[in-house]
Design an enzyme around this catalytic site. Structure first.
Site, PDB file in Angstrom:
ATOM      1  N   GLY A  14       0.784  -1.237   0.000  1.00  0.00           N
ATOM      2  CA  GLY A  14       0.000   0.000   0.000  1.00  0.00           C
ATOM      3  C   GLY A  14       0.810   1.279   0.000  1.00  0.00           C
ATOM      4  N   SER A  20       1.785   8.317   1.700  1.00  0.00           N
ATOM      5  CA  SER A  20       1.002   7.141   2.096  1.00  0.00           C
ATOM      6  C   SER A  20       1.252   6.793   3.562  1.00  0.00           C
ATOM      7  CB  SER A  20       1.433   5.917   1.266  1.00  0.00           C
ATOM      8  OG  SER A  20       1.163   6.114  -0.099  1.00  0.00           O
ATOM      9  N   ASP A  65      -1.334  -6.621  -7.382  1.00  0.00           N
ATOM     10  CA  ASP A  65      -2.684  -6.060  -7.411  1.00  0.00           C
ATOM     11  C   ASP A  65      -3.544  -7.038  -6.622  1.00  0.00           C
ATOM     12  OD1 ASP A  65      -5.320  -5.431  -7.984  1.00  0.00           O
ATOM     13  OD2 ASP A  65      -4.876  -4.776 -10.030  1.00  0.00           O
ATOM     14  N   VAL A  66      -4.102  -6.588  -5.499  1.00  0.00           N
ATOM     15  CA  VAL A  66      -4.828  -7.524  -4.629  1.00  0.00           C
ATOM     16  C   VAL A  66      -6.143  -8.002  -5.237  1.00  0.00           C
ATOM     17  CG1 VAL A  66      -3.769  -6.733  -2.468  1.00  0.00           C
ATOM     18  CG2 VAL A  66      -5.893  -5.645  -3.276  1.00  0.00           C
ATOM     19  N   ILE A  93      -4.469  -0.750   2.189  1.00  0.00           N
ATOM     20  CA  ILE A  93      -5.055  -0.717   0.849  1.00  0.00           C
ATOM     21  C   ILE A  93      -6.560  -0.496   0.936  1.00  0.00           C
ATOM     22  CG2 ILE A  93      -5.679  -2.278  -1.049  1.00  0.00           C
ATOM     23  CD1 ILE A  93      -2.877  -3.455  -0.834  1.00  0.00           C
ATOM     24  N   ALA A  96     -12.512   2.682  -3.634  1.00  0.00           N
ATOM     25  CA  ALA A  96     -13.939   2.750  -4.008  1.00  0.00           C
ATOM     26  C   ALA A  96     -14.053   3.722  -5.162  1.00  0.00           C
ATOM     27  CB  ALA A  96     -14.774   3.228  -2.823  1.00  0.00           C
ATOM     28  N   TYR A 156     -18.172   9.361   3.161  1.00  0.00           N
ATOM     29  CA  TYR A 156     -17.337   8.160   3.280  1.00  0.00           C
ATOM     30  C   TYR A 156     -18.110   6.941   2.726  1.00  0.00           C
ATOM     31  CZ  TYR A 156     -13.343   5.596   5.138  1.00  0.00           C
ATOM     32  OH  TYR A 156     -12.203   4.834   5.259  1.00  0.00           O
ATOM     33  N   LYS A 163     -15.148  -0.712   5.503  1.00  0.00           N
ATOM     34  CA  LYS A 163     -14.307  -0.726   6.712  1.00  0.00           C
ATOM     35  C   LYS A 163     -14.976  -1.533   7.829  1.00  0.00           C
ATOM     36  CE  LYS A 163     -10.703   1.765   5.426  1.00  0.00           C
ATOM     37  NZ  LYS A 163      -9.502   1.051   4.948  1.00  0.00           N
ATOM     38  N   THR A 194      -3.792  12.167   2.283  1.00  0.00           N
ATOM     39  CA  THR A 194      -3.075  11.252   1.383  1.00  0.00           C
ATOM     40  C   THR A 194      -3.846  11.231   0.056  1.00  0.00           C
ATOM     41  OG1 THR A 194      -4.422   9.381   2.057  1.00  0.00           O
ATOM     42  CG2 THR A 194      -2.401   9.747   3.319  1.00  0.00           C
TER      43      THR A 194
HETATM   44  P1  NAD Z   1      -2.786   5.976  -0.303  1.00  0.00           P
HETATM   45  O1  NAD Z   1      -3.533   6.425  -1.515  1.00  0.00           O
HETATM   46  O2  NAD Z   1      -1.426   6.483  -0.118  1.00  0.00           O
HETATM   47  O3  NAD Z   1      -2.773   4.389  -0.200  1.00  0.00           O
HETATM   48  C1  NAD Z   1      -3.787   3.572  -0.741  1.00  0.00           C
HETATM   49  C2  NAD Z   1      -3.068   2.399  -1.374  1.00  0.00           C
HETATM   50  O4  NAD Z   1      -3.998   1.417  -1.819  1.00  0.00           O
HETATM   51  C3  NAD Z   1      -2.240   2.825  -2.607  1.00  0.00           C
HETATM   52  O5  NAD Z   1      -0.893   2.418  -2.436  1.00  0.00           O
HETATM   53  C4  NAD Z   1      -2.879   2.051  -3.749  1.00  0.00           C
HETATM   54  O6  NAD Z   1      -1.962   1.664  -4.751  1.00  0.00           O
HETATM   55  C5  NAD Z   1      -3.406   0.842  -2.973  1.00  0.00           C
HETATM   56  N1  NAD Z   1      -4.376   0.064  -3.742  1.00  0.00           N
HETATM   57  C6  NAD Z   1      -5.619   0.429  -4.169  1.00  0.00           C
HETATM   58  N2  NAD Z   1      -6.149  -0.563  -4.911  1.00  0.00           N
HETATM   59  C7  NAD Z   1      -5.234  -1.577  -4.935  1.00  0.00           C
HETATM   60  C8  NAD Z   1      -5.187  -2.863  -5.543  1.00  0.00           C
HETATM   61  N3  NAD Z   1      -6.195  -3.319  -6.303  1.00  0.00           N
HETATM   62  N4  NAD Z   1      -4.086  -3.630  -5.330  1.00  0.00           N
HETATM   63  C9  NAD Z   1      -3.050  -3.190  -4.603  1.00  0.00           C
HETATM   64  N5  NAD Z   1      -3.026  -1.979  -4.012  1.00  0.00           N
HETATM   65  C10 NAD Z   1      -4.112  -1.189  -4.188  1.00  0.00           C
HETATM   66  O7  NAD Z   1      -3.730   6.427   0.927  1.00  0.00           O
HETATM   67  P2  NAD Z   1      -3.671   6.089   2.494  1.00  0.00           P
HETATM   68  O8  NAD Z   1      -4.548   7.113   3.120  1.00  0.00           O
HETATM   69  O9  NAD Z   1      -2.288   5.915   2.951  1.00  0.00           O
HETATM   70  O10 NAD Z   1      -4.478   4.716   2.579  1.00  0.00           O
HETATM   71  C11 NAD Z   1      -3.953   3.545   3.156  1.00  0.00           C
HETATM   72  C12 NAD Z   1      -4.990   2.887   4.056  1.00  0.00           C
HETATM   73  O11 NAD Z   1      -5.214   3.716   5.193  1.00  0.00           O
HETATM   74  C13 NAD Z   1      -6.351   2.673   3.413  1.00  0.00           C
HETATM   75  O12 NAD Z   1      -6.879   1.429   3.834  1.00  0.00           O
HETATM   76  C14 NAD Z   1      -7.169   3.809   3.996  1.00  0.00           C
HETATM   77  O13 NAD Z   1      -8.541   3.542   3.990  1.00  0.00           O
HETATM   78  C15 NAD Z   1      -6.602   3.815   5.389  1.00  0.00           C
HETATM   79  N6  NAD Z   1      -6.892   5.010   6.179  1.00  0.00           N
HETATM   80  C16 NAD Z   1      -6.581   6.246   5.691  1.00  0.00           C
HETATM   81  C17 NAD Z   1      -6.877   7.363   6.451  1.00  0.00           C
HETATM   82  C18 NAD Z   1      -6.580   8.741   5.920  1.00  0.00           C
HETATM   83  O14 NAD Z   1      -7.178   9.703   6.404  1.00  0.00           O
HETATM   84  N7  NAD Z   1      -5.655   8.896   4.977  1.00  0.00           N
HETATM   85  C19 NAD Z   1      -7.473   7.236   7.715  1.00  0.00           C
HETATM   86  C20 NAD Z   1      -7.754   5.949   8.188  1.00  0.00           C
HETATM   87  C21 NAD Z   1      -7.467   4.845   7.410  1.00  0.00           C
END
Ligand code: NAD
Length: 256
Positions: A14, A20, A65-66, A93, A96, A156, A163, A194
């Site tokens: 991710g 990130s 790619d998951v 990861i 949506a 959301y 989630k 992010t």
């Molecule tokens: P980010 O965009 O940096 O990371 C999201 C990642 O998901 C990316 O690296 C993307 O390549 C990957 N991804 C999406 N589809 C994919 C697939 N099919 N195969 C492989 N990888 C895939 O954003 P982030 O905010 O760092 O998000 C990381 C996690 O943290 C997510 O689960 C997000 O919901 C969670 N999160 C984020 C926040 C926030 O406010 N940023 C808060 C709580 C939780």
């Protein structure tokens, strides 16, 4: 002082860029002495993640790619060849469709709902199944979640439902894999700017709202999330599984 993850091999899925949450986590894992393996989603992300991988001195940067069982199987094969054992996994990861986060939730399409569930929740099951045979000395799997799983957060929408599903997946996996010494937990981060977060309309106003009302009166620093991830990957949390740990300046406890 000894490092908390010395001798451990960590797979981090991710990292898209330096913003990130997975980047901050990988950086903290490196600081604590872990050997790092990063993955990237597809060819479009490859260069960026390889550059980040060099910065973090990652031992390997592999495609995954998951959504693809084939790519997960190839990842398992690569990991079996080297390093042969995995101790910690971070699943950071989610995905949506943008339109499902900008129209009323009631308008969510069947396909959009399935896609969010597949990438954001089911993928944790698939990743756990892929890595569990490599966790020969036990291990820790940590996923990233958000308060929108249990509370309604504007826009959301379908991701909140995914989630909720992800957090249930954490509990079922923890029960299945516990006898093998594999722990599974969620980290519920406060909002952080992010790429994924920018897809949520009105995200900046959520940041302002949280900073004004959270008990700590500030937003979450990704390094705080990363340090909690170190804890969950380390022996310090050896008695913790099936849990969701909040790193959100305390916002999640507030009513009015
Ligand atoms: P980010 O965009 O940096 O990371 C999201 C990642 O998901 C990316 O690296 C993307 O390549 C990957 N991804 C999406 N589809 C994919 C697939 N099919 N195969 C492989 N990888 C895939 O954003 P982030 O905010 O760092 O998000 C990381 C996690 O943290 C997510 O689960 C997000 O919901 C969670 N999160 C984020 C926040 C926030 O406010 N940023 C808060 C709580 C939780």
């Amino acid at each position: 002082m000894s490092k908390l993850l010395e001798g451990k091999c960590a797979l981090v899925l991710g990292v898209a860029n330096r913003w990130s949450l997975a980047y901050a986590i990988a950086d903290a894992f490196r600081r604590e002495g872990a050997c790092l393996i990063l993955t990237y989603q597809g060819e479009r992300q490859r260069d960026a993640v390889e550059t980040v991988g060099q910065e973090l001195a990652a031992a390997q940067v592999l495609p995954c790619d998951v959504a693809s069982d084939g790519e997960l199987a190839q990842l398992a094969e690569k990991l079996r060849e080297s390093p042969g054992r995995v101790d910690a996994v971070v699943h950071s990861i989610a995905f949506a469709n943008r339109e499902d986060m900008s129209r009323p939730f009631v308008e969510t399409s069947r396909a959009g709902f399935s896609l969010a569930q597949d990438i954001s929740a089911y993928s944790l099951v698939a990743v756990a199944r892929t890595v569990a045979p490599l966790m020969t000395e036990g291990g820790s799997i940590t996923t990233l979640t958000y308060l929108g799983s249990t509370r309604v957060i504007p826009n959301y929408n379908v991701m909140g439902v995914a989630k909720a599903s992800l957090e249930a997946v954490v509990r079922y996996l923890a029960s299945d894999l516990g006898p093998k010494g594999i722990r599974v937990n969620g980290l519920s981060a406060g909002p952080v700017k992010t790429a994924a977060a920018r897809a949520i309309p009105g995200f900046s106003s959520i940041l302002d709202y949280v900073a004004q009302r959270a008990p700590l009166r500030r937003n979450t620093d990704p390094r705080e999330v990363a340090d909690a991830a170190v804890f969950l990957a380390s022996p310090l949390s050896r008695g913790v599984t099936g849990n969701v740990l909040f790193v959100d300046s305390g916002f999640g406890i507030m009513g009015l």
